[in-house]
Enzyme design. Structure first.
Site, PDB file in Angstrom:
ATOM      1  N   SER A 109       0.856  -1.169   0.090  1.00 60.97           N
ATOM      2  CA  SER A 109      -0.256  -0.086  -0.049  1.00 60.97           C
ATOM      3  C   SER A 109       0.889   1.272   0.020  1.00 60.97           C
ATOM      4  CB  SER A 109      -0.707   0.006   1.153  1.00 60.97           C
ATOM      5  OG  SER A 109      -1.834  -1.202   1.249  1.00 60.97           O
ATOM      6  N   LYS A 183      -7.322   1.607  -3.172  1.00 62.71           N
ATOM      7  CA  LYS A 183      -7.014   1.440  -1.596  1.00 62.71           C
ATOM      8  C   LYS A 183      -6.910   2.444  -0.607  1.00 62.71           C
ATOM      9  CE  LYS A 183      -5.405  -1.598   1.535  1.00 62.71           C
ATOM     10  NZ  LYS A 183      -4.364  -2.259   1.640  1.00 62.71           N
ATOM     11  N   LYS A 251      -0.426   5.634   8.408  1.00 63.17           N
ATOM     12  CA  LYS A 251       0.204   5.757   7.177  1.00 63.17           C
ATOM     13  C   LYS A 251      -0.569   5.933   6.050  1.00 63.17           C
ATOM     14  CE  LYS A 251       1.119   2.413   4.641  1.00 63.17           C
ATOM     15  NZ  LYS A 251       1.303   1.239   3.909  1.00 63.17           N
TER      16      LYS A 251
END
Length: 304
Positions: A109, A183, A251
């Site tokens: 990711s 995502k 994150k």
């Protein structure tokens, strides 16, 4: 298309050599499924002992990423962030060691801009690229039911269908970087919904209701969701053992905000939750499950 966790099988009988770079919480069960499907698997991890867990399943463990990818048809990266993906591919020599015509499935990711940059640099070396992050957690990785969001050329997505069939199902959502955008959307919804469930359950407890019975009462209603069922249950049980970490959720929220700024989009809700997850991390919750945002909100209300 998905396969059972006990007898995964590739969509094609053609032999395929797959290199997996990053054998962590997601990388291990995914690589194990590829081994069990009869594919040739080379594995590398910064901590070699994590990769060595795959030896009983027939994987070859290497000391360097370059060694892992040298004969691979498909290279899967499952690394912590975009900086580490760049380091492994372009500084540790993996990209230069790949055979022309091979394909990288970056299932990490990372930011969409990073994915586009990596695709361009790999393309200059004759290597194809798909950004293919996943959703479904460790359970989905173990069962081969991951949702895979694929960005890149449709023909390249089609080329890796034998791999995808072992791991879950893929949707081609657009050009390079689009998989990472999808995502980020997934992680925005997950993080924000975790906060909504935590705050709602805590309000009920503060007011004297039984959280478990509240969850039961709203199950099947308009507010029901997988987050309510899975993460809500963790909150009720105070079970915050790491599956998806607060630090990783933070994150992803920061990547979403960076991407929003890049395209000129205002994301006030994501900004609020980025701060909440940052506070949770600052207060010692970084390595707990992301449902531990519940603990941060409980502390703010004197309920810890």
């Amino acid at each position: 298309m998905t396969q059972s966790s006990t007898s995964p099988a590739p969509a094609s009988s053609q032999p395929v050599h797959v290199a997996v770079l990053g054998i962590g919480m997601m990388g291990f069960p995914m690589a194990r499924r590829l081994c069990e499907a009869g594919l040739t698997v080379s594995a590398w991890n910064r901590s070699r002992t994590k990769a060595e867990r795959l030896l009983p399943f027939g994987a070859r463990v290497t000391d360097t990423p370059a060694e892992a990818v040298a004969q691979a048809d498909v290279v899967i990266t499952l690394l912590e962030d975009g900086g580490i993906v760049e380091d492994v591919l372009f500084r540790q020599g993996a990209a230069q060691a790949m055979r022309p015509g091979s394909i990288v499935m970056d299932m990490s990711s990372i930011q969409p801009a990073q994915a586009r940059d990596h695709a361009a640099r790999l393309g200059a070396l004759g290597v194809h690229h798909i950004d293919a992050p996943v959703s479904g957690g460790t359970l989905g990785a173990e069962q081969g039911t991951l949702a895979i969001m694929a960005g890149g050329k449709a023909a390249d997505v089609e080329r890796v269908q034998a791999i995808i069939a072992v791991l879950g199902r893929a949707t081609h959502v657009g050009p390079h970087g689009a998989g990472q955008l999808a995502k980020l959307a997934n992680q925005m919804i997950v993080g924000i919904t975790i906060g909504a469930v935590a705050e709602a359950l805590l309000l009920c407890e503060k007011g004297g209701a039984d959280m478990a019975r509240v969850k039961q009462a709203i199950t099947g209603g308009f507010a029901d969701s997988r987050i309510l069922q899975v993460h809500g249950q963790r909150m009720i049980e105070r079970d915050f053992a790491k599956r998806g970490a607060v630090s990783v959720q933070l994150k992803d929220m920061r990547n979403a905000l960076a991407t929003a700024q890049e395209v000129g989009f205002t994301a006030p809700i994501t900004s609020l939750f980025e701060q909440l997850f940052a506070d949770a991390a600052d207060h010692g919750l970084a390595d707990l499950d992301h449902s531990a945002l519940f603990v941060e909100l409980a502390s703010r209300n004197g309920m810890a």
